[in-house]
Design a protein around this motif. Structure first.
Motif, PDB file in Angstrom:
ATOM      1  N   ILE A 101      43.128  43.288  44.181  1.00 42.62           N
ATOM      2  CA  ILE A 101      42.703  43.162  42.786  1.00 42.62           C
ATOM      3  C   ILE A 101      43.771  43.766  41.886  1.00 42.62           C
ATOM      4  CG2 ILE A 101      40.946  43.862  41.125  1.00 42.62           C
ATOM      5  CD1 ILE A 101      38.922  43.750  43.285  1.00 42.62           C
ATOM      6  N   ASP A 102      44.040  43.106  40.770  1.00 42.57           N
ATOM      7  CA  ASP A 102      45.047  43.600  39.835  1.00 42.57           C
ATOM      8  C   ASP A 102      44.632  44.940  39.255  1.00 42.57           C
ATOM      9  OD1 ASP A 102      46.479  41.334  40.268  1.00 42.57           O
ATOM     10  OD2 ASP A 102      45.668  40.274  38.519  1.00 42.57           O
ATOM     11  N   THR A 103      45.630  45.719  38.846  1.00 42.89           N
ATOM     12  CA  THR A 103      45.366  47.029  38.249  1.00 42.89           C
ATOM     13  C   THR A 103      44.583  46.893  36.946  1.00 42.89           C
ATOM     14  OG1 THR A 103      47.446  47.819  39.205  1.00 42.89           O
ATOM     15  CG2 THR A 103      46.458  49.163  37.476  1.00 42.89           C
ATOM     16  N   GLU A 104      44.872  45.871  36.155  1.00 42.70           N
ATOM     17  CA  GLU A 104      44.154  45.708  34.880  1.00 42.70           C
ATOM     18  C   GLU A 104      42.683  45.409  35.107  1.00 42.70           C
ATOM     19  OE1 GLU A 104      46.636  42.635  33.888  1.00 42.70           O
ATOM     20  OE2 GLU A 104      48.188  43.902  33.025  1.00 42.70           O
ATOM     21  N   LEU A 105      42.390  44.610  36.143  1.00 44.29           N
ATOM     22  CA  LEU A 105      40.990  44.297  36.437  1.00 44.29           C
ATOM     23  C   LEU A 105      40.257  45.531  36.935  1.00 44.29           C
ATOM     24  CD1 LEU A 105      38.702  42.321  36.638  1.00 44.29           C
ATOM     25  CD2 LEU A 105      39.575  41.571  38.863  1.00 44.29           C
ATOM     26  N   ARG A 106      40.907  46.343  37.739  1.00 43.82           N
ATOM     27  CA  ARG A 106      40.269  47.594  38.190  1.00 43.82           C
ATOM     28  C   ARG A 106      39.979  48.505  37.000  1.00 43.82           C
ATOM     29  NH1 ARG A 106      44.217  47.481  42.471  1.00 43.82           N
ATOM     30  NH2 ARG A 106      45.331  49.222  41.486  1.00 43.82           N
ATOM     31  N   ALA A 107      40.933  48.579  36.056  1.00 43.81           N
ATOM     32  CA  ALA A 107      40.716  49.407  34.865  1.00 43.81           C
ATOM     33  C   ALA A 107      39.570  48.854  34.022  1.00 43.81           C
ATOM     34  CB  ALA A 107      41.996  49.491  34.049  1.00 43.81           C
ATOM     35  N   LEU A 108      39.451  47.527  33.938  1.00 49.12           N
ATOM     36  CA  LEU A 108      38.358  46.922  33.174  1.00 49.12           C
ATOM     37  C   LEU A 108      37.008  47.215  33.817  1.00 49.12           C
ATOM     38  CD1 LEU A 108      37.409  45.123  30.862  1.00 49.12           C
ATOM     39  CD2 LEU A 108      37.834  43.136  32.328  1.00 49.12           C
ATOM     40  N   ILE A 109      36.941  47.177  35.142  1.00 47.72           N
ATOM     41  CA  ILE A 109      35.687  47.496  35.842  1.00 47.72           C
ATOM     42  C   ILE A 109      35.283  48.935  35.569  1.00 47.72           C
ATOM     43  CG2 ILE A 109      34.647  47.765  38.112  1.00 47.72           C
ATOM     44  CD1 ILE A 109      36.368  45.395  39.049  1.00 47.72           C
ATOM     45  N   ARG A 110      36.234  49.855  35.632  1.00 45.60           N
ATOM     46  CA  ARG A 110      35.929  51.260  35.362  1.00 45.60           C
ATOM     47  C   ARG A 110      35.513  51.453  33.910  1.00 45.60           C
ATOM     48  NH1 ARG A 110      37.457  54.927  39.101  1.00 45.60           N
ATOM     49  NH2 ARG A 110      37.547  56.539  37.500  1.00 45.60           N
ATOM     50  N   PRO A 122      25.829  44.227  39.899  1.00 45.24           N
ATOM     51  CA  PRO A 122      25.525  42.810  39.584  1.00 45.24           C
ATOM     52  C   PRO A 122      25.744  42.454  38.120  1.00 45.24           C
ATOM     53  CG  PRO A 122      23.819  43.757  40.973  1.00 45.24           C
ATOM     54  CD  PRO A 122      24.688  44.889  40.532  1.00 45.24           C
ATOM     55  N   ARG A 123      25.376  43.387  37.207  1.00 43.42           N
ATOM     56  CA  ARG A 123      25.547  43.089  35.781  1.00 43.42           C
ATOM     57  C   ARG A 123      27.033  43.020  35.419  1.00 43.42           C
ATOM     58  NH1 ARG A 123      22.718  44.096  30.986  1.00 43.42           N
ATOM     59  NH2 ARG A 123      23.853  43.005  29.338  1.00 43.42           N
ATOM     60  N   ILE A 124      27.811  43.971  35.884  1.00 41.07           N
ATOM     61  CA  ILE A 124      29.250  43.960  35.599  1.00 41.07           C
ATOM     62  C   ILE A 124      29.911  42.736  36.236  1.00 41.07           C
ATOM     63  CG2 ILE A 124      31.416  45.219  35.925  1.00 41.07           C
ATOM     64  CD1 ILE A 124      29.872  47.798  35.772  1.00 41.07           C
ATOM     65  N   HIS A 125      29.464  42.380  37.451  1.00 38.84           N
ATOM     66  CA  HIS A 125      30.023  41.211  38.113  1.00 38.84           C
ATOM     67  C   HIS A 125      29.737  39.948  37.311  1.00 38.84           C
ATOM     68  CE1 HIS A 125      29.876  38.017  41.385  1.00 38.84           C
ATOM     69  NE2 HIS A 125      31.132  38.415  41.375  1.00 38.84           N
ATOM     70  N   GLY A 126      28.530  39.837  36.743  1.00 38.33           N
ATOM     71  CA  GLY A 126      28.215  38.689  35.911  1.00 38.33           C
ATOM     72  C   GLY A 126      29.065  38.615  34.662  1.00 38.33           C
ATOM     73  N   GLY A 132      35.979  34.945  33.151  1.00 40.45           N
ATOM     74  CA  GLY A 132      36.967  34.160  33.884  1.00 40.45           C
ATOM     75  C   GLY A 132      37.625  34.880  35.043  1.00 40.45           C
ATOM     76  N   PHE A 133      37.056  35.982  35.527  1.00 44.81           N
ATOM     77  CA  PHE A 133      37.637  36.721  36.655  1.00 44.81           C
ATOM     78  C   PHE A 133      36.914  36.317  37.931  1.00 44.81           C
ATOM     79  CE2 PHE A 133      38.556  39.550  33.053  1.00 44.81           C
ATOM     80  CZ  PHE A 133      39.924  39.733  33.237  1.00 44.81           C
ATOM     81  N   GLU A 134      37.678  35.923  38.944  1.00 41.42           N
ATOM     82  CA  GLU A 134      37.126  35.596  40.253  1.00 41.42           C
ATOM     83  C   GLU A 134      37.213  36.841  41.123  1.00 41.42           C
ATOM     84  OE1 GLU A 134      35.609  32.935  41.105  1.00 41.42           O
ATOM     85  OE2 GLU A 134      35.983  31.810  39.256  1.00 41.42           O
ATOM     86  N   VAL A 135      36.104  37.535  41.266  1.00 40.73           N
ATOM     87  CA  VAL A 135      36.077  38.783  42.023  1.00 40.73           C
ATOM     88  C   VAL A 135      34.723  38.893  42.695  1.00 40.73           C
ATOM     89  CG1 VAL A 135      35.277  40.096  40.025  1.00 40.73           C
ATOM     90  CG2 VAL A 135      36.436  41.289  41.880  1.00 40.73           C
ATOM     91  N   ALA A 136      34.684  39.519  43.869  1.00 42.17           N
ATOM     92  CA  ALA A 136      33.436  39.684  44.600  1.00 42.17           C
ATOM     93  C   ALA A 136      32.642  40.859  44.044  1.00 42.17           C
ATOM     94  CB  ALA A 136      33.720  39.899  46.088  1.00 42.17           C
TER      95      ALA A 136
END
Length: 338
Positions: A101-110, A122-126, A132-136
């Motif tokens: 996973i890209d560093t920017e996507l990890r920062a966005l999740i946090r 589940p809410r954050i994943h939705g 437009g992010f394909e992530v599990a």
């Protein structure tokens, strides 16, 4: 003499050594001779193959460490450790599978998990799928901020959610040019710091205050709570009027003006930015000044608590000529684009 004694002891101890160990020691000694013969001048320069051979022999027979003469024992151990690191770096190389996973996507999740205490994986994943992010979802749960206890809102969020339904009122005493005292009555909504009502009287009474509350709020826009002090002017008439409008009366503790900080801060701004610079001539003059300041306060004056916006939010205009309008006779100025 010492060398001869060492050779004699080695000959006496040789029958007790295993055949493989003797062959390993002979191979190490022979290889060191080859390296020394290959030397042209100065120090011996072992190649990578020489290092690999000595390291492997040290790995299989650690006793050959005392036979190393062309290198220090610490050097041989360092080579072994470097080879161990290279081996496991090669062993741990990515061999396909799920992409990282890209560093920017990890920062966005946090960031999402920190800003939304009540959101789970589940809410954050939705939300990420909609962005437009394909992530599990398992990856989202992996990079979320771990919490020790159940999610809970902070005091800032709690107060922010209740501020739009809360208002505060207070009285301001203003001396005139003839040393008479006038009373200005203010009501402020806590949500956007909006100055809802301001009026002036020379003889405040409970009936007058009740009438001001009625005129300040339409029946369908009254706040849920009203914060006030314990002045005697807020008598039974005022309390009945608040109750009839569906407003819960919230007097704060005696001698605790900090519990009505919004109204106190507003009164301080009125004094510092208006009344401290003007001599009030009379009731009509004061009413005109306060109405002008209230319009400037609500529509133009920026507030730090509102991210430097006005209570009645200002639209950002990037084109047009800048026009300056004086407020309160030039005490303040309003800048607009036309």
């Amino acid at each position: 003499m010492i060398g001869l004694l060492s050779f004699a002891l080695a000959v006496l101890a040789s029958p007790f050594k295993s055949k493989l160990r003797l062959e390993a020691e002979n191979a190490v000694l022979r290889h060191q001779l080859i390296v020394l013969r290959r030397r042209v001048r100065g120090r011996a320069q072992p190649t990578n193959n020489d290092r690999w051979f000595l390291v492997q022999m040290y790995r299989w027979f650690p006793s050959i460490l005392k036979l190393a003469t062309i290198v220090e024992p610490e050097t041989l151990v360092r080579w072994h450790r470097a080879g161990f690191r290279c081996y496991w770096r090669w062993k741990s190389r990515p061999q396909g599978g799920r992409p990282q996973i890209d560093t920017e996507l990890r920062a966005l999740i946090r960031q999402m998990s920190t800003e939304n205490q009540l959101w789970g994986a589940p809410r954050i994943h939705g939300e990420l799928l909609n962005l437009g992010f394909e992530v599990a979802q398992s990856s989202v749960a992996k990079y979320m901020v771990k919490r020790r206890g159940p999610p809970s809102q902070g005091w800032r969020t709690f107060l922010h959610n209740h501020a739009p339904d809360t208002a505060a009122m207070d009285l301001l005493v203003v001396p005139t040019i003839g040393f008479d005292l006038l009373y200005a009555f203010v009501i402020v909504r806590l949500g956007r710091r909006e100055l809802i009502w301001i009026n002036v009287t020379a003889h405040p009474t409970a009936e007058w205050v009740a009438r001001q509350i009625t005129e300040a709020f339409p029946w369908n826009e009254a706040p849920r709570y009203m914060i006030r002090d314990r002045h005697r002017i807020y008598g039974a008439v005022v309390r009945r009027r608040l109750r009839a409008m569906g407003i819960r009366d919230k007097p704060f503790a005696p001698a605790s003006p900090w519990q009505n900080g919004f109204a106190e801060r507003l009164i301080g701004s009125i004094r510092r930015e208006c009344l401290d610079h003007i001599i009030v001539l009379g009731e009509a003059h004061l009413r005109r000044l306060l109405k002008s300041y209230a319009r400037y306060y609500n529509e133009t004056r920026t507030h730090l608590a509102l991210d430097k916006d006005a209570p009645l939010s200002r639209t950002v205009k990037r084109a047009g000529r800048i026009l300056c309008r004086p407020v309160l006779g030039g005490l303040h100025h309003e800048y607009i684009r036309i």
